[in-house]
Design an enzyme around this catalytic site. Structure first.
Site, mmCIF file in Angstrom:
data_model
loop_
_atom_site.group_PDB
_atom_site.id
_atom_site.type_symbol
_atom_site.label_atom_id
_atom_site.label_comp_id
_atom_site.label_asym_id
_atom_site.label_seq_id
_atom_site.Cartn_x
_atom_site.Cartn_y
_atom_site.Cartn_z
ATOM 1 N N LYS A 1 0.833 -1.202 0.000
ATOM 2 C CA LYS A 1 0.000 0.000 0.000
ATOM 3 C C LYS A 1 0.866 1.250 0.000
ATOM 4 O O LYS A 1 0.622 2.201 -0.757
ATOM 5 C CB LYS A 1 -0.906 0.013 1.234
ATOM 6 C CG LYS A 1 -1.800 1.249 1.309
ATOM 7 C CD LYS A 1 -2.432 1.448 2.667
ATOM 8 C CE LYS A 1 -1.480 2.157 3.615
ATOM 9 N NZ LYS A 1 -2.161 2.807 4.746
ATOM 10 N N ARG B 1 -4.672 10.232 4.664
ATOM 11 C CA ARG B 1 -3.596 11.214 4.753
ATOM 12 C C ARG B 1 -2.706 11.201 3.517
ATOM 13 O O ARG B 1 -2.129 12.228 3.151
ATOM 14 C CB ARG B 1 -2.753 10.953 6.004
ATOM 15 C CG ARG B 1 -3.449 11.337 7.287
ATOM 16 C CD ARG B 1 -2.569 11.098 8.505
ATOM 17 N NE ARG B 1 -3.271 11.489 9.720
ATOM 18 C CZ ARG B 1 -3.232 12.699 10.250
ATOM 19 N NH1 ARG B 1 -2.551 13.650 9.652
ATOM 20 N NH2 ARG B 1 -3.883 12.974 11.360
ATOM 21 N N CYS C 1 -5.628 7.637 9.510
ATOM 22 C CA CYS C 1 -5.512 7.071 10.855
ATOM 23 C C CYS C 1 -5.222 8.162 11.881
ATOM 24 O O CYS C 1 -4.387 9.033 11.659
ATOM 25 C CB CYS C 1 -4.377 6.038 10.909
ATOM 26 S SG CYS C 1 -4.790 4.448 10.201
#
Length: 417
Positions: A22, A92, A116
């Site tokens: 990711k 983010r 997060c």
């Protein structure tokens, strides 16, 4: 809302293949903004965060075609320079479009990002760097706006190593006039992967993987085919799960050379770790030994593995101290592990004292962030009885088909409504 239900006590055995990373896929997909043409990306994981950045690229005007693990992004149609709040608020990493947009189009307007809730993770260093490259920056109504006729190379020093900051400014500098030198850079493998991709596109980047990266700006970049590197954190998660359950698991499709901090620490716990070509074999030891852990920037022990190792220490023979140095507020999983019988106390906000217990017991628990959710899955695998994990959407942000992969290794795990 989905939940994950686990009946613990099963020993994991077999083989698991690791997905694309990711944290590599997100900046790579963002780099397609730099190109007036069609980029092809392979080994792309199917994750919520990856879907989010594809949606953002589509909203900017890019074409996006998808196949099995393959994504084609055509940046020739990009006509918007604004990344709207609705598309940015959940992730983010959306800030990664800022540098490429202002580099190629001379203008970018990006909503302040979400993601997060594990610390401030400010974007200040991104903005200071873009200012040093000649951009004018304003922040108003929750949006960052950057403007520049053409970015100009400069020397930039990061106060602390920042992964996304290094990536953002490295991408921006590829189209700047002159030479940019980035100092005190983050050294993560995902940064090296991005630099390699940019060079395939025609950029001139050297030094990635070290503290100093030099970028000689070019007038334009060309389309290329880019392979997303394996996810070292997913690999580490399965390795810890194998050790915790006393299992015997072959983790394939990973790059052990990028996982030294994880492998060395796992060996200290008594696990047997054998490195093979493009993989790692992990067998649980006779007992789990306690060891102290300190999270550090790469190549040190990764903060993204802290929660998973805490579970291992919770059932170890002895006491251990975990020192989190990267992010504040990253012990939110502790309360949930305590519900399962773990003996853990927090000191000073960034130290966890873990006293090993004989066994954990199943309970209903709540995931608070991506890696915390992975730790609760491992805890459920080793616990006596049934563990139910709520808010598992965190897992889907960073793990591809996690419960299916664990099930194939013999775990009694399922997703329920």
């Amino acid at each position: 809302m989905d939940k994950i239900e686990i009946r613990g006590g099963k020993r994991l055995t077999g083989e698991v293949r690791i997905s694309g990373a990711k944290n590599a896929a997100l900046p790579l997909l963002a780099s397609s903004i730099l190109v007036d043409g069609a980029m092809t990306f392979t080994n792309v994981p199917d994750l919520v965060d990856v879907r989010s950045i594809k949606m953002l690229l589509r909203d900017l005007g890019a074409g996006c075609e998808e196949g099995e693990g393959t994504v084609l992004i055509d940046g020739s149609g990009i006509h918007k320079i604004e990344a709207a709040y609705e598309l940015v608020r959940k992730m983010r990493a959306s800030i990664l479009v800022l540098g490429p947009l202002v580099a190629r189009f001379g203008h970018a307007r990006v909503s302040l990002p979400g993601g997060c809730a594990i610390g401030a993770r400010p974007v200040d260093m991104h903005l200071k760097g873009l200012k040093a490259l000649g951009a004018t920056i304003t922040i108003e109504n929750g949006y960052i706006e950057a403007k520049a006729d053409r970015l100009k190379g400069n020397e930039i020093y990061f106060d602390i190593p920042t992964v996304t900051g290094t990536e953002n400014l490295m991408m921006a500098a590829t189209l700047a006039k002159g030479t940019t030198v980035l100092r005190n850079c983050a050294r993560e493998p995902e940064i090296t992967a991005l630099a390699n991709a940019l060079n395939l596109m025609g950029a001139r980047v050297t030094g990635a993987g070290t503290a100093v990266i030099r970028i000689n700006g070019v007038d334009g970049l060309s389309p290329a085919t880019i392979h997303v590197i394996p996810d070292r954190i997913e690999a580490g998660t399965f390795m810890v799960a194998a050790a915790a359950t006393g299992g015997d698991v072959l983790v394939t499709g990973c790059e052990p050379e990028n996982m030294g901090g994880i492998i060395n620490k796992l060996r200290q716990t008594g696990a047997l770790v054998e490195i093979i070509d493009h993989g790692v074999k992990v067998s649980g030891g006779k007992s789990i030994l306690s060891t102290d852990i300190k999270t550090l920037p790469y190549p040190g022990f990764p903060t993204d593995m802290q929660a998973q190792f805490m579970v291992l220490m919770a059932i170890s023979q002895g006491n251990s101290v975990i020192h989190e140095t990267i992010f504040e507020n990253r012990f939110m999983h502790v309360n949930e592990l305590q519900r399962m019988g773990a003996d853990i106390s927090i000191s000073g906000g960034n130290y966890a004292m873990v006293r090993g217990v004989n066994a954990l017991s199943g309970a209903e628990v709540m995931a608070s962030d991506l890696r915390a959710s992975a730790s609760l899955v491992i805890a459920g695998l080793v616990a006596r009885g049934v563990t139910t994990i709520h808010r598992v959407y965190h897992i889907d942000r960073g793990y591809e088909a996690l419960e299916k992969k664990f099930s194939a290794l013999g775990a009694d795990i399922k997703r329920v409504k």
